[in-house]
Design an enzyme around this catalytic site. Structure first.
Site, PDB file in Angstrom:
ATOM      1  N   GLU A   1      47.240  24.875  26.691  1.00 38.81           N
ATOM      2  CA  GLU A   1      48.699  24.913  26.690  1.00 38.81           C
ATOM      3  C   GLU A   1      49.234  24.925  28.113  1.00 38.81           C
ATOM      4  O   GLU A   1      48.681  25.626  28.973  1.00 38.81           O
ATOM      5  CB  GLU A   1      49.143  26.206  26.003  1.00 38.81           C
ATOM      6  CG  GLU A   1      49.998  25.992  24.756  1.00 38.81           C
ATOM      7  CD  GLU A   1      50.419  27.322  24.209  1.00 38.81           C
ATOM      8  OE1 GLU A   1      51.430  27.867  24.689  1.00 38.81           O
ATOM      9  OE2 GLU A   1      49.700  27.824  23.318  1.00 38.81           O
ATOM     10  N   ALA A   2      50.327  24.177  28.334  1.00 39.05           N
ATOM     11  CA  ALA A   2      50.946  24.181  29.669  1.00 39.05           C
ATOM     12  C   ALA A   2      51.330  25.616  30.020  1.00 39.05           C
ATOM     13  O   ALA A   2      51.887  26.332  29.193  1.00 39.05           O
ATOM     14  CB  ALA A   2      52.186  23.293  29.654  1.00 39.05           C
TER      15      ALA A   2
ATOM     16  N   GLU B   1      28.339  36.646  48.398  1.00 39.14           N
ATOM     17  CA  GLU B   1      27.517  36.643  47.193  1.00 39.14           C
ATOM     18  C   GLU B   1      27.099  35.218  46.864  1.00 39.14           C
ATOM     19  O   GLU B   1      26.604  34.935  45.773  1.00 39.14           O
ATOM     20  CB  GLU B   1      28.266  37.268  46.022  1.00 39.14           C
ATOM     21  CG  GLU B   1      29.581  36.603  45.663  1.00 39.14           C
ATOM     22  CD  GLU B   1      30.067  36.979  44.286  1.00 39.14           C
ATOM     23  OE1 GLU B   1      29.363  36.673  43.319  1.00 39.14           O
ATOM     24  OE2 GLU B   1      31.144  37.577  44.185  1.00 39.14           O
TER      25      GLU B   1
ATOM     26  N   CYS C   1      31.992  40.703  44.916  1.00 40.07           N
ATOM     27  CA  CYS C   1      33.102  40.505  45.867  1.00 40.07           C
ATOM     28  C   CYS C   1      33.264  41.656  46.854  1.00 40.07           C
ATOM     29  O   CYS C   1      34.231  41.691  47.614  1.00 40.07           O
ATOM     30  CB  CYS C   1      34.410  40.304  45.102  1.00 40.07           C
ATOM     31  SG  CYS C   1      34.268  39.100  43.794  1.00 40.07           S
TER      32      CYS C   1
ATOM     33  N   SER D   1      35.199  42.456  32.459  1.00 40.89           N
ATOM     34  CA  SER D   1      35.377  42.523  33.921  1.00 40.89           C
ATOM     35  C   SER D   1      36.779  43.021  34.272  1.00 40.89           C
ATOM     36  O   SER D   1      36.962  43.763  35.233  1.00 40.89           O
ATOM     37  CB  SER D   1      35.090  41.163  34.575  1.00 40.89           C
ATOM     38  OG  SER D   1      36.130  40.238  34.329  1.00 40.89           O
TER      39      SER D   1
ATOM     40  N   HIS E   1      41.889  42.939  45.854  1.00 36.77           N
ATOM     41  CA  HIS E   1      40.987  41.832  45.557  1.00 36.77           C
ATOM     42  C   HIS E   1      41.665  41.005  44.450  1.00 36.77           C
ATOM     43  O   HIS E   1      42.159  41.565  43.469  1.00 36.77           O
ATOM     44  CB  HIS E   1      39.628  42.355  45.082  1.00 36.77           C
ATOM     45  CG  HIS E   1      38.815  41.272  44.451  1.00 36.77           C
ATOM     46  ND1 HIS E   1      38.404  40.173  45.153  1.00 36.77           N
ATOM     47  CD2 HIS E   1      38.403  41.087  43.170  1.00 36.77           C
ATOM     48  CE1 HIS E   1      37.745  39.363  44.343  1.00 36.77           C
ATOM     49  NE2 HIS E   1      37.733  39.898  43.135  1.00 36.77           N
TER      50      HIS E   1
ATOM     51  N   LYS F   1      49.445  43.107  37.612  1.00 35.47           N
ATOM     52  CA  LYS F   1      49.145  44.166  36.625  1.00 35.47           C
ATOM     53  C   LYS F   1      48.481  45.372  37.295  1.00 35.47           C
ATOM     54  O   LYS F   1      48.603  46.491  36.823  1.00 35.47           O
ATOM     55  CB  LYS F   1      48.218  43.618  35.534  1.00 35.47           C
ATOM     56  CG  LYS F   1      48.917  42.612  34.629  1.00 35.47           C
ATOM     57  CD  LYS F   1      47.935  42.010  33.668  1.00 35.47           C
ATOM     58  CE  LYS F   1      48.572  40.870  32.884  1.00 35.47           C
ATOM     59  NZ  LYS F   1      47.621  40.229  31.977  1.00 35.47           N
TER      60      LYS F   1
ATOM     61  N   ASN G   1      40.270  32.221  43.986  1.00 34.48           N
ATOM     62  CA  ASN G   1      39.427  33.376  44.304  1.00 34.48           C
ATOM     63  C   ASN G   1      38.390  32.983  45.362  1.00 34.48           C
ATOM     64  O   ASN G   1      37.766  31.921  45.251  1.00 34.48           O
ATOM     65  CB  ASN G   1      38.713  33.844  43.027  1.00 34.48           C
ATOM     66  CG  ASN G   1      38.045  35.204  43.190  1.00 34.48           C
ATOM     67  OD1 ASN G   1      38.068  35.799  44.251  1.00 34.48           O
ATOM     68  ND2 ASN G   1      37.454  35.690  42.104  1.00 34.48           N
TER      69      ASN G   1
HETATM   70  N1  CAA Z   1      51.898  30.079  29.139  1.00 34.93           N
HETATM   71  C1  CAA Z   1      51.885  31.265  29.793  1.00 34.93           C
HETATM   72  N2  CAA Z   1      50.865  32.145  29.697  1.00 34.93           N
HETATM   73  C2  CAA Z   1      49.821  31.826  28.912  1.00 34.93           C
HETATM   74  C3  CAA Z   1      49.775  30.621  28.185  1.00 34.93           C
HETATM   75  C4  CAA Z   1      50.878  29.716  28.322  1.00 34.93           C
HETATM   76  N3  CAA Z   1      50.910  28.550  27.686  1.00 34.93           N
HETATM   77  N4  CAA Z   1      48.619  30.578  27.484  1.00 34.93           N
HETATM   78  C5  CAA Z   1      47.961  31.725  27.766  1.00 34.93           C
HETATM   79  N5  CAA Z   1      48.697  32.473  28.617  1.00 34.93           N
HETATM   80  C6  CAA Z   1      48.341  33.768  29.214  1.00 34.93           C
HETATM   81  C7  CAA Z   1      47.658  34.714  28.264  1.00 34.93           C
HETATM   82  O1  CAA Z   1      48.586  35.382  27.435  1.00 34.93           O
HETATM   83  C8  CAA Z   1      46.941  35.627  29.247  1.00 34.93           C
HETATM   84  O2  CAA Z   1      47.860  36.539  29.803  1.00 34.93           O
HETATM   85  P1  CAA Z   1      47.838  38.096  29.391  1.00 34.93           P
HETATM   86  O3  CAA Z   1      46.458  38.606  29.710  1.00 34.93           O
HETATM   87  O4  CAA Z   1      48.889  38.693  30.244  1.00 34.93           O
HETATM   88  O5  CAA Z   1      48.119  38.143  27.925  1.00 34.93           O
HETATM   89  C9  CAA Z   1      46.565  34.683  30.392  1.00 34.93           C
HETATM   90  O6  CAA Z   1      47.378  33.526  30.221  1.00 34.93           O
HETATM   91  C10 CAA Z   1      45.114  34.228  30.356  1.00 34.93           C
HETATM   92  O7  CAA Z   1      44.851  33.798  29.058  1.00 34.93           O
HETATM   93  P2  CAA Z   1      43.545  34.300  28.275  1.00 34.93           P
HETATM   94  O8  CAA Z   1      43.383  35.778  28.443  1.00 34.93           O
HETATM   95  O9  CAA Z   1      43.558  33.719  26.921  1.00 34.93           O
HETATM   96  O10 CAA Z   1      42.481  33.552  29.188  1.00 34.93           O
HETATM   97  P3  CAA Z   1      40.951  33.371  28.917  1.00 34.93           P
HETATM   98  O11 CAA Z   1      40.412  34.472  28.082  1.00 34.93           O
HETATM   99  O12 CAA Z   1      40.702  31.989  28.478  1.00 34.93           O
HETATM  100  O13 CAA Z   1      40.365  33.518  30.412  1.00 34.93           O
HETATM  101  C11 CAA Z   1      39.670  35.126  32.069  1.00 34.93           C
HETATM  102  C12 CAA Z   1      40.843  34.464  31.349  1.00 34.93           C
HETATM  103  C13 CAA Z   1      38.939  36.071  31.136  1.00 34.93           C
HETATM  104  C14 CAA Z   1      40.214  35.914  33.251  1.00 34.93           C
HETATM  105  C15 CAA Z   1      38.695  34.035  32.573  1.00 34.93           C
HETATM  106  O14 CAA Z   1      39.385  33.139  33.395  1.00 34.93           O
HETATM  107  C16 CAA Z   1      37.510  34.603  33.332  1.00 34.93           C
HETATM  108  O15 CAA Z   1      36.530  35.031  32.739  1.00 34.93           O
HETATM  109  N6  CAA Z   1      37.544  34.586  34.721  1.00 34.93           N
HETATM  110  C17 CAA Z   1      36.480  35.096  35.565  1.00 34.93           C
HETATM  111  C18 CAA Z   1      36.359  36.601  35.547  1.00 34.93           C
HETATM  112  C19 CAA Z   1      37.484  37.289  36.281  1.00 34.93           C
HETATM  113  O16 CAA Z   1      38.208  36.711  37.063  1.00 34.93           O
HETATM  114  N7  CAA Z   1      37.618  38.617  36.072  1.00 34.93           N
HETATM  115  C20 CAA Z   1      38.601  39.417  36.743  1.00 34.93           C
HETATM  116  C21 CAA Z   1      38.135  40.816  37.033  1.00 34.93           C
HETATM  117  S1  CAA Z   1      36.489  40.809  37.718  1.00 34.93           S
HETATM  118  C22 CAA Z   1      36.686  40.555  39.398  1.00 34.93           C
HETATM  119  O17 CAA Z   1      37.737  40.760  39.932  1.00 34.93           O
HETATM  120  C23 CAA Z   1      35.516  40.027  40.160  1.00 34.93           C
HETATM  121  C24 CAA Z   1      35.718  38.582  40.426  1.00 34.93           C
HETATM  122  O18 CAA Z   1      36.315  38.219  41.415  1.00 34.93           O
HETATM  123  C25 CAA Z   1      35.178  37.626  39.476  1.00 34.93           C
END
Ligand code: CAA
Length: 458
Positions: A31-32, A83, A117, A209, A252, A261, A331
């Site tokens: 979704e956009a 890393e 990180c 995470s 970070h 958040k 990142n």
């Molecule tokens: N318009 C606006 N917002 C939308 C949307 C749309 N059309 N569609 C979805 N969204 C929102 C969702 O509601 C969600 O927001 P909220 O959490 O506020 O509800 C956000 O977009 C992301 O959507 P999802 O949660 O559905 O996304 P996902 O599950 O597909 O993936 C993720 C998100 C889990 C972060 C994934 O990208 C990921 O695994 N990333 C790597 C891990 C990571 O970054 N972890 C962060 C903490 S760990 C850390 O900090 C170490 C590090 O550097 C990795």
């Protein structure tokens, strides 16, 4: 020990190409708004096969030394946090010695530090500890951190990025580390890790995470508040520490909405430790959530929404400016926090920053996290160390604008190429060196024995 040990100068490097997150949303059929609004990411930098972690670090160190015009023998310690491991034994630091060797300076302590990180922060602490110890020989320390953050083609891929930051440390710094104020939380979890040595990609439990990050933030903040309150008590000051005492707060940044958040989360910490008759109008909307336990709130979306709304002004004042680079480049793991610091400096004047306290939260999965702070010097006059540091970051927007926009198809092809060449021997990376920024170091050749040779684009 020397006074006000901290950051005298810093340099940021990011790749000369990026993919637009709106293009990526279309290409991935999501979704956009999912990446651009939901994750808060507009662009993502990425490297071709011509760049690896060694070349990124060579470039950023060379740029810092050239800009500061310091002699190569003025550095007595060089620490690397990363890393992005391409060799289980040979440190990136040893490759960087190539830059120092011609000056005859081989007396440089420090080596690589790794935990997701967090390695950049561990390196910063190590370098500062050296300066405050009996082993300090009066020379500068340098901290280099950088990573190539890449994911397989799944929901984590839009949270990638690439880049490096080098920082010069010394006494009487315009950004001094606040002494005695480090709060750390470490535990054993499998939220993000890299067990597969044949691949650049991590194993990630995304939702876990996020919870681990927030829990570590809660714990570090509680411990930081406790330590600073003890310092205050010893000085005869009886005043609770709150978020108001950080004029700026950097985090970070795995993706930008996570940071918004997180600032909101710190407000929750303050709110839950305040009494119900606290007069703050900020807390009015939160009263419905009083009585909750922090550890029960990680998935409470209604609370998260109320907190983000209540902390919006605070976010705009304290943190938003620090996300400039992360929004446009993504990142960069170990260097993410320090890219945020550079962004903060680039979006404020020296006068805005003078005398302030900058809180910094560092998170590395696995997990290791710390909250610490910088004191910004009072002197913002033209030519002062603070003014020079701030003005050195002013070209960030221009440099980001000068990158080349690549299509998602080209991006995917390059990701596939990185997979194909990972740990391959006896090759010269394909690609045009003119697509790199001038002065960039690049991988010229990997020989039969895995030995890597680097060259610099004129
Ligand atoms: N318009 C606006 N917002 C939308 C949307 C749309 N059309 N569609 C979805 N969204 C929102 C969702 O509601 C969600 O927001 P909220 O959490 O506020 O509800 C956000 O977009 C992301 O959507 P999802 O949660 O559905 O996304 P996902 O599950 O597909 O993936 C993720 C998100 C889990 C972060 C994934 O990208 C990921 O695994 N990333 C790597 C891990 C990571 O970054 N972890 C962060 C903490 S760990 C850390 O900090 C170490 C590090 O550097 C990795």
């Amino acid at each position: 020990w020397p006074k006000d040990v901290g950051i005298l100068a810093l340099e940021v490097y990011f790749p000369a190409q990026y993919v637009d997150q709106t293009d990526l949303e279309k290409y991935n059929n999501v979704e956009a708004g999912k990446y651009t609004v939901g994750l808060g990411q507009t662009e993502m930098g990425f490297c071709s096969v011509q760049e690896d972690i060694n070349s990124l670090c060579l470039t950023v160190v060379q740029r810092l030394m050239e800009r500061t015009k310091l002699p190569w023998d003025s550095v007595g310690r060089l620490e690397v946090g990363t890393e992005t491991i391409i060799d289980k034994s040979k440190a990136v630091k040893t490759v960087l010695m190539e830059l120092f060797q011609d000056s005859g300076n081989t007396d440089i302590e420090g080596i690589d530090t790794t935990n997701a990180c967090y390695g950049g922060t561990a390196s910063l602490f190590n370098a500062a500890n050296w300066m405050e110890s009996s082993y300090w020989d009066g020379r500068y320390a340098m901290v280099v951190c950088g990573d190539i953050a890449v994911y397989p083609n799944d929901n984590a891929r839009p949270t990638g990025g690439a880049g490096a930051v080098a920082m010069l440390l010394g006494p009487n710094a315009p950004l001094a580390l606040e002494q005695g104020l480090r709060a750390t939380h470490m535990e054993n979890v499998y939220d993000f890790y890299k067990p597969n040595l044949a691949s650049e990609y991590p194993m990630v439990d995304g939702k876990l995470s996020i919870q681990c990050y927030l829990r570590a933030l809660d714990r570090c903040y509680a411990s930081y508040c406790h330590k600073i309150q003890n310092q205050r008590k010893r000085a005869g000051i009886n005043q609770a520490f709150t978020l108001d005492d950080f004029q700026f707060m950097i985090f970070h940044t795995p993706f930008c909405t996570m940071v918004q958040k997180s600032l909101a989360r710190l407000m929750l910490n303050d709110f839950l430790s305040s009494s119900s008759n606290t007069q703050s109008s900020l807390y009015k909307e939160l009263e419905a959530f009083r009585g909750l336990k922090l550890e029960d709130t990680y998935t409470n979306k209604a609370l998260e929404k109320a907190l983000v709304k209540a902390s919006l002004d605070m976010f705009n004042k304290k943190t938003k400016a620090s996300l400039y680079l992360a929004t446009r480049n993504g990142n960069t793991y170990t260097s993410s926090l320090y890219g945020c610091l550079a962004s903060l400096l680039s979006r404020h004047s020296a006068q805005d920053l003078a005398g302030s306290r900058i809180g910094a939260f560092s998170y590395g999965s696995g997990l290791a996290a710390s909250l610490f702070s910088f004191r910004v010097s009072q002197d913002a006059s033209p030519g002062s160390p603070l003014e020079q540091l701030v003005s050195s970051t002013s070209d960030l927007p221009k440099r980001l604008d000068s990158r080349k926009r690549m299509s998602p198809e080209e991006f995917t092809e390059i990701m596939n190429e990185r997979e194909q060449f990972y740990h391959k021997v006896n090759f010269s990376p394909p690609g045009d060196i003119n697509s790199l920024f001038p002065g960039t170091w690049y991988l010229e050749q990997v020989d039969q024995l895995h030995r890597r040779k680097y060259a610099r684009r004129p």
